[in-house]
Scaffold this motif. Structure first.
Motif: not given
Ligand SMILES: [Zn+2]
Length: 355
Positions: A105-128
């Protein structure tokens, strides 16, 4: 920092009301209302109260949980937010949101995503699925649920259908009607309304140290106080004015669309330009529906020019802008998109002789 209560005064009554029934809190809330009313502020204050180890029922501000919360390190608080939004903000929500964002995230030349992706949801699932770490419960704030990509929304829905114990979901939505109905039905809705004018004016007047300007900005922002504060931010006010001037010059054939498109690239983001155009077109359509009514976001000059267009042209142009805005989330050439839009804009006036 003190966020025992939301920092915005018009939210206090509603906040106290919600916490009165601390024993009967819902596992999922939908914070619904226009952007600019303070739903995030409200949700964070609620999250802090829910996590506090010595609630009054508001958060105490000094227990371990409150201190970790303020430091941006609470292990039982999760915030899901798009990359774009996280990079645009420099606040507590960004500190939490960044945990669930991709490593680049934030790396130069990469366009930041404007959506919340499934990876973000999955990333906090184990904790939930596990027990809360230090607090009696955990809180997941989704800012905003409108940004959930469809598979991310479905994945969240599964969790909401069988909510893990001791977990609260706070879903923020600026356009709840567009959420999956199944998500809406799993949440208890909290409606956010425009604060009384006097209260909003006092708050903004104190912030800007200028009551007259506060009144103007509040009018332009249709009474949404946080939006008014953004407008008052000089740069964004200037950008609005520059965009108005550009569209007016095009309609008058004082500027050609290719040169105008190049000027648009100087703005902070293409999303900002197109969302301004959408707001302006909505104003223009309203101005045609109610000719006497003053339009708040857009200056008279442009509204006056737009009177020459018919509803069909306005709606079609609005569709075009909205489509390009969606397409710009993908690998579309920004310059071509702007040129297409501005060529169409100028064409609409070609036989109408705007002076
Ligand atoms: Zn506390």
């Amino acid at each position: 920092m003190t966020i025992t209560k939301p920092s915005l005064p018009w939210l206090h009554v509603q906040f106290d009301e919600l916490l009165k029934n601390r024993q009967r809190l819902a596992h999922a809330y939908l914070m619904a209302g226009h952007a600019g009313l303070g739903k995030l502020d409200f949700s964070l204050a609620l999250a802090r109260a829910l996590l506090c180890q010595e609630p009054t029922p508001h958060s105490c501000g000094h227990c371990q949980s409150c201190r970790l919360f303020d430091a941006g390190n609470h292990p039982d608080l999760h915030i899901l937010q798009s990359e774009r939004q996280t990079l645009d903000r420099d606040d507590l929500s960004a500190r939490y949101a960044v945990r669930h964002l991709p490593a680049d995230t934030g790396r130069k030349g990469r366009k930041p995503s404007t959506v919340i992706g499934i990876d973000q949801v999955r990333d906090c699932l184990p904790d939930i699925q596990s027990r809360p770490h230090i607090a009696a419960r955990r809180v997941i704030v989704i800012n905003a649920a409108d940004d959930l990509y469809i598979n991310a929304a479905n994945s969240l829905l599964k969790v909401l259908e069988e909510p893990p114990p001791d977990t609260h979901f706070l879903l923020i939505s600026h356009e709840p009607a567009r959420l999956l109905p199944t998500i809406r039905s799993r949440c208890l809705r909290v409606n956010f309304r425009q604060p009384p004018h006097e209260q909003a004016l006092k708050w903004l007047g104190d912030k800007l140290d200028d009551e007259r300007r506060a009144g103007q900005m509040l009018a332009r922002a249709r009474g949404l106080p946080l939006r008014a504060l953004t407008l008052a931010d000089e740069r964004s006010g200037e950008a609005d004015a520059a965009l108005e001037k550009l569209l007016a010059s095009l309609a008058r054939r004082q500027l050609d669309p290719v040169a105008a498109a190049a000027q648009l690239r100087k703005f902070d983001s293409s999303g900002q330009v197109l969302s301004w155009m959408q707001r302006y077109l909505a104003d223009a359509i309203r101005a045609k529906l109610a000719p006497g009514e003053r339009q708040q976001n857009t200056g008279w000059d442009l509204i006056d020019i737009t009177k020459r267009l018919n509803f069909r042209e306005l709606y079609e142009f609005l569709d075009m802008v909205s489509l390009q805005r969606r397409l710009l989330e993908g690998p579309l050439d920004e310059n071509l998109a702007f040129e297409d839009i501005l060529i169409r804009w100028q064409q609409m006036f070609s036989t109408r002789g705007v002076r």
